[in-house]
Design an enzyme around this catalytic site. Structure first.
Site, PDB file in Angstrom:
ATOM      1  N   GLU A 185       0.831  -1.211   0.000  1.00 57.58           N
ATOM      2  CA  GLU A 185       0.000   0.000   0.000  1.00 57.58           C
ATOM      3  C   GLU A 185       0.853   1.244   0.000  1.00 57.58           C
ATOM      4  OE1 GLU A 185      -2.259   3.424   1.650  1.00 57.58           O
ATOM      5  OE2 GLU A 185      -0.460   2.437   2.434  1.00 57.58           O
ATOM      6  N   GLU A 186       1.944   1.215   0.745  1.00 61.10           N
ATOM      7  CA  GLU A 186       2.799   2.402   0.830  1.00 61.10           C
ATOM      8  C   GLU A 186       3.469   2.713  -0.511  1.00 61.10           C
ATOM      9  OE1 GLU A 186       2.571   4.321   3.128  1.00 61.10           O
ATOM     10  OE2 GLU A 186       2.056   3.229   4.961  1.00 61.10           O
ATOM     11  N   GLU A 212      -7.225   2.187   7.831  1.00 63.87           N
ATOM     12  CA  GLU A 212      -6.034   2.993   7.567  1.00 63.87           C
ATOM     13  C   GLU A 212      -5.632   3.795   8.800  1.00 63.87           C
ATOM     14  OE1 GLU A 212      -3.527   3.877   6.108  1.00 63.87           O
ATOM     15  OE2 GLU A 212      -3.528   2.786   4.233  1.00 63.87           O
ATOM     16  N   HIS A 288       4.373   7.797  10.223  1.00 63.93           N
ATOM     17  CA  HIS A 288       5.462   7.557   9.266  1.00 63.93           C
ATOM     18  C   HIS A 288       6.829   7.954   9.834  1.00 63.93           C
ATOM     19  CE1 HIS A 288       3.223   7.141   5.145  1.00 63.93           C
ATOM     20  NE2 HIS A 288       2.835   6.244   6.044  1.00 63.93           N
TER      21      HIS A 288
END
Length: 842
Positions: A185-186, A212, A288
């Site tokens: 996904e990233e 998410e 992140h």
């Protein structure tokens, strides 16, 4: 009214509502769920899954951690769950490794190509099978150098526990539940595309829930639904035990203001499947980063998410509507939660009728009031329009003044002073906005409305605010915005309040009874607006630390604060005309503003911190780059190596240069004009978000890379005045992440290629960008491009560059890069890797 009963009382009222709104976020929505029974969701078990997944470390696509270790762990847990499942269910498991490509308009537009990435797919269905299915999606990969606990390991842990809980139930489901643990996904949504476009089970999916994160833990917010499937929202409303949802968040997110996207887009655009998108939003400061660890996610957050998602999945898996979902596709839906206690949801068409009726009643009330008595109709209309214009003018003056302050703060290098201390933004921009509004109306009262009746002025300015909100309601409804329900609240409640206490409005020397009744009538819209504003600021403030260097964050935040100040003050402007004096309030606000501005200018409020309990780091990316530029004959005409340094927020690396003196203005990154994307190895086409003059290129020795050569075959056919050229390109398997940049040279045009749907998509600036990634054991990357060009091109047809990024393994960081990273202060999150950039001309 004496001042003691006026403005100070209003301020106390707003402060009280603000405190209540905070309580709703911190307490009403964070109560501890009941202990899990044997067939209930267990947060303790889910936390065990989460700890084990994050213990593997960063899980970058292509790495053994992502492609082998976490996959083996998931399979081990799924097999254990399968062994303990009841006879009512059948569990099937599949490992998918798709290859494909697609184009997307995210981040200015680019094309994505993936090869041999990994999906772990589990289907739980009745023993007799099921024709239809609901999908639950998470991703187990993470961005480089981060453990990815919230994004998105916790969601995968929640899904494992939901699979465990459902499989042990003796009650059979009506439809299948497909659990997709996607592994890329990233890499901008690649694995979900591979699943929905290529997997056999995808054909049975009628709805999905995407899990998410935009923050670390807290409450999971439903911020996207549909499209055009109100029954899905109703399913959430009926089933979710701890609801938290907002159509305002949906319209903000889909506007593109937040530089992010989710798998929701892929399922919607490529699978034509409706769904629900939800994400954790609390503490986005460490999203992140290396601080996104499992210990920062509260068990209560896991339990709440599990309770909600389990309940909604069970509801959908037993719903008759799931099998016929397309029959229930009829328009958008308005939805919003009330302090986290319950959700109100109704079809947008019903909202449109309600909005227009509310606006019509307000306009009827205003017109009737203006026209009576008839001899004074013109005079009344003139006074109302004057108050209306003055209110709008005060808003414009306030916005301009506060933005000027924000611009000044940015110019002197004090941007983001509020990043760690949010109260600074309220003390600086909030007090400035409130003071400016009061000042404008004070001057109007003193010089323009001199000797006029105070009660009459208070009445007129109330009606002016009502008129503004009524117009806004009609306009937003006409635009089709579901968020118009906010305007409806700001018309309906004040109008009802006015009608209930209209006698007190006209009485001279209104009493405390009038103030109390007025404040009670306004209670709900003000409380909801404060609750909503708290949510908006909780989401947006951390985003300013990763939104690039082009947009001044102080201007953005100041704009939001002014807007909320104007909204919250709209029905209190009339108090400025009702009270005898607002000097004390104005002096107090001005004093707070001036003191805060002086402190901000002095630099006392440092934007970042490394507090172990609540860090707010600065994000910096460093790439040790080796570049080679080739001419049309294949000769290397330029070669260099250096560390490319890029700060991810507006301040660049101005706060870091005192710690690393050799990073200074002498090594500003130059733009290689002849090369695509300035000859720099962008991992994604985010060049438009960053000022190149804020980048640094620290020259060093060459990186020892293992990139193979590139082979290109060409064949062409002569057409009238044009040469049609096909370039067949083969890139040997290099690192798991590469970026391809294409720039047709003067007179040439890129017409088709074998990527995506065949139509090239240009990025902002005109160059073409292709993002490439692969899992394990990828074959060479082969594709072709077709160009039209003049019959006799003078200096080549096309420039083609490729960058190879080493995100993991022994080649990730050079000794020079390690040495530089160690010198960065501890309040930074520095993500570094090695890369190469090769430019060719054909």
């Amino acid at each position: 009214l004496p001042e003691a009963r006026g403005a100070p009382l209003v301020l106390l009222y707003l402060l009280g509502l603000r405190a209540l709104a905070q309580v709703s976020h911190r307490q009403l929505l964070s109560h501890s769920p009941a202990a899990a029974g044997p067939r209930d969701f267990s947060a303790a078990r889910a936390r065990g899954y989460l700890d084990n997944i994050t213990a593997i470390g960063p899980r970058t696509v292509g790495s053994p951690e992502n492609e082998v270790l976490v996959v083996n762990y998931l399979l081990e847990q799924i097999r254990g769950i399968e062994r303990e499942s009841t006879d009512a269910h059948k569990i099937s498991v599949d490992i998918q490794r798709p290859t494909g490509s697609f184009s997307i308009d995210f981040l200015g537009g680019f094309t994505s190509y993936y090869a041999n990435i990994t999906n772990v797919v589990v289907k739980l269905e009745p023993r007799s099978g099921a024709e239809h299915a609901v999908l639950s999606n998470c991703h187990f990969d993470s961005v480089p150098n981060t453990p990815g606990a919230s994004d998105d390991a916790v969601s995968c842990a929640v899904m494992l526990e939901i699979l465990n809980t459902l499989s042990k139930s003796s009650e059979s489901l009506q439809h299948a539940v497909i659990f997709l643990f996607n592994g890329a996904e990233e890499n901008i949504l690649q694995a979900s595309h591979g699943f929905i476009t290529q997997h056999e089970w995808a054909k049975s999916i009628r709805a999905f829930i995407n899990l998410e994160a935009a923050g670390v833990g807290g409450k999971e917010l439903v911020f996207q639904t549909g499209p055009e499937n109100p029954w899905l929202v109703q399913a959430y409303v009926v089933a979710a035990k701890h609801p938290f949802a907002s159509v305002v968040a949906q319209e903000i997110f889909q506007s593109g203001i937040i530089p992010a996207d989710t798998d929701f887009r892929i399922y919607r655009d490529f699978g034509n499947v409706p769904g629900i998108d939800l994400a954790f939003i609390e503490n986005g400061y460490i999203y992140h980063t290396k601080y996104d660890t499992s210990d920062r996610i509260l068990t209560d957050s896991i339990q709440r998410a599990g309770d909600n998602i389990l309940a909604v999945l069970k509801y959908l898996a037993t719903s008759e509507k799931l099998a016929k979902s397309f029959e229930y596709r009829h328009g958008s839906v308005v939805f919003f939660d009330i302090l986290g206690l319950f959700v109100l949801a109704y079809p947008a068409r019903v909202g449109t009728i309600m909005n227009y009726i509310t606006a019509a009643v307000a306009f009827f009330y205003l017109s009737k009031k203006v026209l009576q008595p008839k001899p004074r109709a013109v005079h009344n209309l003139k006074k109302l329009l004057t108050a209306f214009s003055l209110t709008l003018a005060s808003w414009v003056c306030t916005l301009v003044a506060v933005l000027m302050v924000a611009a000044f703060v940015s110019i002197i290098g004090r941007a983001l002073s509020w990043y760690t201390h949010f109260y600074v933004s309220v003390s600086l921009y909030g007090t400035a906005a409130a003071a400016k509004l009061i000042l404008v109306h004070m001057l109007a009262k003193k010089f323009f409305y001199k000797n006029m009746n105070e009660q009459y002025l208070g009445d007129v300015f109330f009606d002016a605010s009502l008129m503004i909100w009524s117009i806004a309601l009609a306009v937003m409804t006409q635009m089709g915005l579901c968020s118009a329900f906010i305007c409806m609240l700001w018309v309906a409640f004040p109008l009802l309040t006015k009608l209930m206490i209209h006698k007190e409005f006209s009485q001279k020397g209104a009493t405390t009874k009038f103030i109390v009744m007025y404040l009670l009538g306004m209670f709900f819209p003000y409380l909801y607006m404060l609750y909503l504003s708290w949510t908006v600021f909780e989401m947006f403030t951390p985003v300013m630390g990763r939104s690039g260097s082009e947009i001044p964050p102080d201007m953005v935040l100041a704009g939001f604060i002014v807007i909320f100040t104007m909204i919250l003050s709209s029905y209190f402007i009339n108090f400025i005309y009702l009270v005898k004096s607002t000097k004390t309030t104005l002096v107090t606000l001005t004093t707070v503003f001036v003191v805060t501005l002086i402190l901000v200018c002095s630099g006392i409020f440092f934007p970042y911190n490394s507090d172990a309990a609540n860090p707010k780091p600065k994000r910096v990316f460093l790439q040790h780059t080796s570049r080679r530029f080739h001419d049309i004959d294949g000769n290397v005409i330029k070669s260099d190596s250096g560390i490319w340094i890029n700060g991810f927020d507006y301040t660049g690396i101005s706060h870091i240069t005192p710690h690393v003196p050799e990073i200074n203005d002498t090594i500003r990154t130059p733009c290689e004009e002849q090369a695509p994307f300035c000859g720099l190895p962008w991992i994604l086409p985010v060049h438009f978000m960053f000022r190149l003059r804020r980048h640094f290129y620290h020259a060093l020795e060459d990186v020892n890379t293992r990139m193979a050569c590139y082979s290109v075959g060409k064949q062409g056919v002569i057409l009238p005045l044009l040469l049609m050229m096909w370039a067949h390109v083969s890139v040997p398997a290099g690192p798991s992440h590469m970026s391809l940049y294409v720039r047709p040279r003067a007179g040439s045009a890129l017409s088709r290629w074998s990527l995506g749907d065949g139509t090239p998509v240009a990025s902002l600036g005109g160059d073409y960008f292709v993002f490439y990634s692969h899992g394990l054991h990828a074959a060479p990357w082969r594709f072709w491009v077709q160009l039209t060009t003049p019959e006799k091109p003078s200096d080549g047809i096309v420039s083609l560059a490729i960058a190879a990024h080493y995100f993991f393994g022994e080649d990730q960081k050079s000794p020079q890069l390690y040495a530089l990273l160690e010198r960065f202060p501890n309040w930074t999150f520095s993500s570094g890797w090695s890369c190469t950039y090769d430019l060719f001309v054909f």
